[in-house]
Design an enzyme around this catalytic site. Structure first.
Site, PDB file in Angstrom:
ATOM      1  N   PHE A 231       0.832  -1.197   0.000  1.00  0.00           N
ATOM      2  CA  PHE A 231       0.000   0.000   0.000  1.00  0.00           C
ATOM      3  C   PHE A 231       0.870   1.251   0.000  1.00  0.00           C
ATOM      4  O   PHE A 231       1.846   1.355   0.753  1.00  0.00           O
ATOM      5  CB  PHE A 231      -0.932   0.000   1.217  1.00  0.00           C
ATOM      6  CG  PHE A 231      -2.098  -0.932   1.075  1.00  0.00           C
ATOM      7  CD1 PHE A 231      -3.144  -0.628   0.215  1.00  0.00           C
ATOM      8  CD2 PHE A 231      -2.145  -2.120   1.788  1.00  0.00           C
ATOM      9  CE1 PHE A 231      -4.229  -1.492   0.081  1.00  0.00           C
ATOM     10  CE2 PHE A 231      -3.213  -2.991   1.657  1.00  0.00           C
ATOM     11  CZ  PHE A 231      -4.262  -2.675   0.797  1.00  0.00           C
ATOM     12  N   ALA A 255       2.995  -2.530  10.106  1.00  0.00           N
ATOM     13  CA  ALA A 255       2.675  -3.173   8.833  1.00  0.00           C
ATOM     14  C   ALA A 255       3.791  -2.996   7.809  1.00  0.00           C
ATOM     15  O   ALA A 255       3.941  -3.819   6.896  1.00  0.00           O
ATOM     16  CB  ALA A 255       1.361  -2.614   8.283  1.00  0.00           C
ATOM     17  N   GLY A 259       5.911  -5.731   5.192  1.00  0.00           N
ATOM     18  CA  GLY A 259       5.867  -5.513   3.754  1.00  0.00           C
ATOM     19  C   GLY A 259       4.461  -5.275   3.231  1.00  0.00           C
ATOM     20  O   GLY A 259       4.238  -5.276   2.018  1.00  0.00           O
ATOM     21  N   LYS A 260       3.507  -5.056   4.125  1.00  0.00           N
ATOM     22  CA  LYS A 260       2.128  -4.816   3.700  1.00  0.00           C
ATOM     23  C   LYS A 260       1.916  -3.370   3.266  1.00  0.00           C
ATOM     24  O   LYS A 260       1.131  -3.086   2.364  1.00  0.00           O
ATOM     25  CB  LYS A 260       1.176  -5.163   4.850  1.00  0.00           C
ATOM     26  CG  LYS A 260       1.278  -6.600   5.334  1.00  0.00           C
ATOM     27  CD  LYS A 260       0.493  -6.809   6.619  1.00  0.00           C
ATOM     28  CE  LYS A 260       0.622  -8.227   7.146  1.00  0.00           C
ATOM     29  NZ  LYS A 260      -0.061  -8.407   8.448  1.00  0.00           N
ATOM     30  N   ILE A 261       2.593  -2.466   3.922  1.00  0.00           N
ATOM     31  CA  ILE A 261       2.583  -1.042   3.593  1.00  0.00           C
ATOM     32  C   ILE A 261       3.993  -0.640   3.220  1.00  0.00           C
ATOM     33  O   ILE A 261       4.958  -1.067   3.849  1.00  0.00           O
ATOM     34  CB  ILE A 261       2.055  -0.204   4.782  1.00  0.00           C
ATOM     35  CG1 ILE A 261       0.587  -0.545   5.055  1.00  0.00           C
ATOM     36  CG2 ILE A 261       2.218   1.281   4.512  1.00  0.00           C
ATOM     37  CD1 ILE A 261       0.009   0.154   6.269  1.00  0.00           C
TER      38      ILE A 261
END
Length: 292
Positions: A231, A255, A259-261
């Protein structure tokens, strides 16, 4: 003073005011530029009065993917033929039970509304022996709702997918189980994972608005985890704190470690009741965009 002017002045303040102003700045970028816009919804937001905001954002093309709890979708259906009642958080709950009322803090729901909900669901659920994803299940349910202000109906009309990772943890799930006792209905819950991952794979840039955290927050973030993307913009409106380790209060920086954001993403968490911060953020942002 317009609401946008008020929020712009908050940029020069500290604490929560400054965070809210930053949320509006990020949301303005998310809505005005080419982003895949993800909106996650947890907490009793629909009983509390946030329904029209979300359905309007869908109809105006400002939400591309909605991830919700089952309970919010249940109350979305109820609002189509009845209404929630403003009540007293200090009322005696035994008295409310005797009166056929269920309490959500200072909001009541009548038992009769759930009886009507049962009838509507039993007449609306699709009889299909072939497995369908939860997203497809909710699309069909939305097509049966005759209320333009409904979130489910708005999503159906606009082709916006709704994902409900804990669909069985709601009255919809309970009614679906009852329906299955005599008719065919098979929902492939794991199929939703692949459908959301595919959306994120194809997103060149993406932004997420997280209301309350919970299962919807995790479902959206973990789907991004298994793609090469992350994201680029993130806003979280929550009352929870990170110290207990629960996901609803987990910081957006945490996050980033997964590695999600993205490491360079614009992000902010606004701590406070989302029934206050969400209307302020949306109203200020839309006022600003209307002037462009």
């Amino acid at each position: 003073m317009e609401i946008d002017e008020l929020v712009r002045m908050m940029e020069r303040c500290g604490f929560g005011a400054r965070r809210l102003a930053e949320a509006v700045n990020i949301y303005e970028e998310m809505l005005s530029e080419d982003y895949t816009r993800v909106f996650t919804l947890a907490g009793a937001m629909i009983p509390a009065g946030m329904r029209n905001i979300i359905s309007s954002l869908i109809r105006e093309g400002r939400i591309d993917v909605l991830v919700s709890t089952g309970a919010n979708l249940v109350h979305d259906v109820i609002e189509g033929y009845s209404h929630h009642i403003l009540g007293d958080p200090d009322a005696h709950d035994t008295d409310l039970r005797d009166e056929g009322l269920s309490r959500i803090f200072d909001v009541y729901v009548e038992d009769g509304d759930f009886a009507s909900f049962e009838e509507i669901l039993q007449n609306s659920l699709p009889e299909k022996t072939d497995p369908m994803t939860g997203r497809e299940f909710l699309r069909i349910l939305g097509s049966k709702i005759d209320d333009e202000k409904s979130i489910l109906r708005s999503a159906y009309d606009c082709g916006v997918p709704i994902f409900c990772p804990a669909l069985s943890d709601s009255m919809i799930g309970l009614q679906a189980w009852l329906y299955k006792q005599t008719r065919g209905l098979t929902v492939d819950a794991f199929g939703d994972v692949g459908e959301l991952v595919d959306i994120f794979y194809g997103a060149e840039r993406s932004g997420i608005v997280i209301i309350g955290g919970g299962v919807p927050k995790n479902f959206a973030l973990q789907a991004m985890l298994v793609t090469p993307n992350s994201f680029d913009l993130a806003i979280q409106l929550t009352t929870d704190r990170p110290e207990a380790g629960g996901l609803s209060g987990a910081s957006l920086s945490e996050a980033v470690s997964w590695g999600k954001i993205g490491a360079e993403a614009r992000k902010v968490t606004v701590y406070g009741d989302a029934t206050i911060t969400l209307p302020l953020m949306v109203a200020a942002t839309l006022t600003r965009l209307d002037k462009k």
